[in-house]
Design a protein around this motif. Sequence first.
Motif, PDB file in Angstrom:
ATOM      1  N   ILE A  77      -2.483   4.902  -5.451  1.00  0.00           N
ATOM      2  CA  ILE A  77      -2.551   3.517  -6.652  1.00  0.00           C
ATOM      3  C   ILE A  77      -2.747   4.747  -8.471  1.00  0.00           C
ATOM      4  CG2 ILE A  77      -4.320   5.550  -7.269  1.00  0.00           C
ATOM      5  CD1 ILE A  77      -4.390   0.486  -7.272  1.00  0.00           C
ATOM      6  N   VAL A 100      -5.592   0.417  -0.201  1.00  0.00           N
ATOM      7  CA  VAL A 100      -6.989  -0.250  -1.834  1.00  0.00           C
ATOM      8  C   VAL A 100      -7.199  -0.983  -1.129  1.00  0.00           C
ATOM      9  CG1 VAL A 100      -4.629  -1.505  -2.363  1.00  0.00           C
ATOM     10  CG2 VAL A 100      -6.085  -0.083  -3.245  1.00  0.00           C
ATOM     11  N   ASP A 153      -9.817   1.851  -7.379  1.00  0.00           N
ATOM     12  CA  ASP A 153      -9.537   1.938  -6.282  1.00  0.00           C
ATOM     13  C   ASP A 153     -10.641   2.414  -5.382  1.00  0.00           C
ATOM     14  OD1 ASP A 153      -8.688   2.289  -3.368  1.00  0.00           O
ATOM     15  OD2 ASP A 153      -8.203   4.181  -4.343  1.00  0.00           O
ATOM     16  N   THR A 199      -8.874   6.126  -8.409  1.00  0.00           N
ATOM     17  CA  THR A 199      -9.699   5.848  -6.829  1.00  0.00           C
ATOM     18  C   THR A 199     -11.007   6.552  -7.010  1.00  0.00           C
ATOM     19  OG1 THR A 199      -8.868   6.289  -4.276  1.00  0.00           O
ATOM     20  CG2 THR A 199      -8.635   7.971  -6.195  1.00  0.00           C
ATOM     21  N   ASN A 232       0.521  -1.247  -0.140  1.00  0.00           N
ATOM     22  CA  ASN A 232       0.053  -0.596   0.241  1.00  0.00           C
ATOM     23  C   ASN A 232       1.074   1.336  -0.105  1.00  0.00           C
ATOM     24  OD1 ASN A 232      -3.200   0.794   0.493  1.00  0.00           O
ATOM     25  ND2 ASN A 232      -1.788   2.237   1.574  1.00  0.00           N
TER      26      ASN A 232
END
Length: 894
Positions: free
Chosen positions: A852, A836, A845, A813, A527
């Motif tokens: 991301i 995530v 995401d 995201t 992450n």
Amino acid sequence: MHKDHEGTTKLSRRTFIGLASAAGATAVGFGALSACAKPTTREAESSEPKQTVQELPAGKWVPTVCDNNCGGLCLNKAYVVDGVILRQKTDDTHEDTPLNPQQRGCARGRSQRKSIYAIDRLKYPMKRRHWEVGGGDKELRGRDEWVRISWDEALDIIASEYQRIISTYGNKAILRGPSCYALSRFSLAMGGIVRSWGTVSYGSFPIPTERMMGVSALAIYMSGSLSTDSSQAHLSASGGGAVNTANDRLDMLNSKLIVLWGANPAWASAGGPAYHILQARNAGARIICIDPICNATAVALADQWIPIRPATDTAMLLGAAYHMIANNLQDQDFLDTYCSGFDAEHMPNDAPADSNFKDYVLGTYDGQAKTPQWASAICGVDADIIKSFAEEIATTKPLAFLASYGPSKVFNGETFAQAFYTVGWMTGNVGKPGSCVGHCSFGAAFNHGFRLVNYGADGLKALPNPLWTAKGYCIPPQDPNAEGWYGPVEDQLWESVVSGKCINGPKGEVECDFKMIDNLTYGNSLNQMPNINEAIRAHRKVEFVASADMFPSPTVQYADVILPVTHAWERWGCTSRSTSHREILVWGSQTVEPAFESRDDEWIQVELGKRCGLAEEDVLNVSLKQQVFNRINGATVVGDDGRTLEPLVTVTEQDLLDFKVTGNVQQGRIGIKEFQEKGVYQVERNADDNLGFIAFEDFIRDPQNFPLKTESGKFEIYCPSLEQWIRDYGFSTIAPVAKYLPPKHGYEETLVGPYTLQFTTPHVPKRAHSVHDNNVWLREAFNQDLFISNADAMARKLEDGDTVKVYNDYGTTIRRVKVTERIMSGVVALGDGGWVSIDPQTGYDMGGAPNILQGSIPSGEGSQSWNCNVVEVEKYDKQLDLDTHIPVKVLDSE
């Protein structure tokens, strides 16, 4: 027994929104701006409505440590009744005063019990249902079912896979990254494994400041090493890095002007730093904050906020330098005496005269004067503001000119360090009371200097890593032929797994073939490193992934075997891993028994070692209890003279018998049982003590007898060795003096490319990096919003609370937006560390993970460009709920 025994105990909303009242804010996002800024006077507060101990069931307040890696190092206390934590509070061990403030915890620390009793705690060892030797169906990692297994089976699998992979492929086939995460002693006892390298938290400051973090004996580039006088040279440094370029907190009371560049300690480290800044303001200092965001520190403390585009700080500094030079405002005597390379008359003998800083700024040779107007077009700061800023820092003495690491976490971030130091030195504010030019750790601002109190050694024998025997823990040697180090740069950590090639700095590209990812020590590397989509591909490529954690973090979810570990408060005792606060030591006691089947990390490592034929002493020669005792028994405190060291704790023979440990009988300042009962020792300060610190004081007083450890013995504005170091790594190039070089994914790309918004990732009060993203109290108090300006929202027909798609070439995201005037137009921000959560249908995401959107783009000495990125934002067709209404992910046996 180990479920959430909270009964009717509820967190009062006052805890989270009452602290924001100074700015008239809400509890969500930027609204919590004052959650860390401390008023001039304050009452001791618990994390509950005020109640006396008599109103609670009979129990005990147990002191413990909040060690969230924010650097704040605050004291917490847990009220324990029948083995269950019912309440928390923070430091009330002494009267709270500006000279000797209590070590007060923030929302993160005061929410710790919601982590201990979290619904998503890992309860027992598990394995992926479709795992088999060699990986099985590796594409199922991250979405497979889980099967409960015994500790014996889990440990047998991990030990067997370790042995199989080492015997088949060698130790270089096992990867543990990044460098800020510790390698397990088991892995070292097995012959070592590969770690990545880079600067992570420190941005691009380490190399311009001191060549190699952790190796102060080597040549220093721009600013020299730790500035203490000769009688203090044996004392340990504090302040979040090996070099201290800022002054002690009490010396800041002498400052008339404090510049905080890219700094937001009120959010990043909520314990004391903002409070110390407040004391300087109360003493008469004017405060200027420069940041793309009008952050909590700026709102609570600043007299002026100067909004600036991310990664353009160098341009503003150059514009300020031009105005200073054009109006003869620079401290020329200081530059002539203490600096090298400012102008043609003060260049090294072998340097081209036309390479000096002054002529570059004036445009003497390149034809482009770096005027405030030129700078304004790049950085977005009005030219008149740049001029007035230049005049103010040039004419105000004493000035504290301070930057966080954040502005240097960009591509070619070394240029910011160069420009920041250079312009600061142009003011002459170094080495005198109230004067400093330096970078500050977000957790140790105004706690710089030699440590006044320090832990002793834990007694563990050092276990070398044969794959990294080079000196220094973040940056490898410059010599391409140097032996003893191997590993990928952190920006390309996951790309190296997927591609089978990694960049070994000056060694260039080398082959690599990783077969296992070891996440058996704390960390959330999937992450927290750039390019999460590549991280997922990497985890689905290798043959085996093992993880140990308290919770199903994204890293855990992509493992084959997972082990539940204890919380620090469930262990015999704990001392802080951080030493960023020079005035205090904390000692936490065990508050509750371990939950479910969780085990300590040390026990896990020893058991794995036994299965691989290692004796316990080969892995762990000192028990956890003895380690903690050793650190306290060996703790030292500086005497009143500010120079000599003496034992901190008194220890008797009876103490050793009572603790059932070995140690030294000694006389100290405080009895060891009294220290354990209080949980904190704090050195009392006063304005006239001998414990202060002024960076570079000796050098400024006597430069001949106290030269810096630079090639010239002076501050090096012109530094060709720094340019060569960066060039040798091959990721980017800089000049020997500060120059503005448009970065990759910087502002200029928003003018010509498909992504029109700059993207930055600040620290936020909800988390310490990724820690606490699953904490239900913090999820309710601080939603993971995307912050966007009114102008940018209006252009996209967005309203506050709308759901948007944030995307670029690396990923997407989905987030709700917080529309605000407190962020610069053209810039959006998403807090660091969101977990995530990939939607299997869209690949987007849904957890608000900023990485991301980050690419695998190393720069300079191996620094990450966290705050240098471009994205686009558009309205999403499905509404995302608030974080508090989205259930946390629970992993359990199917």
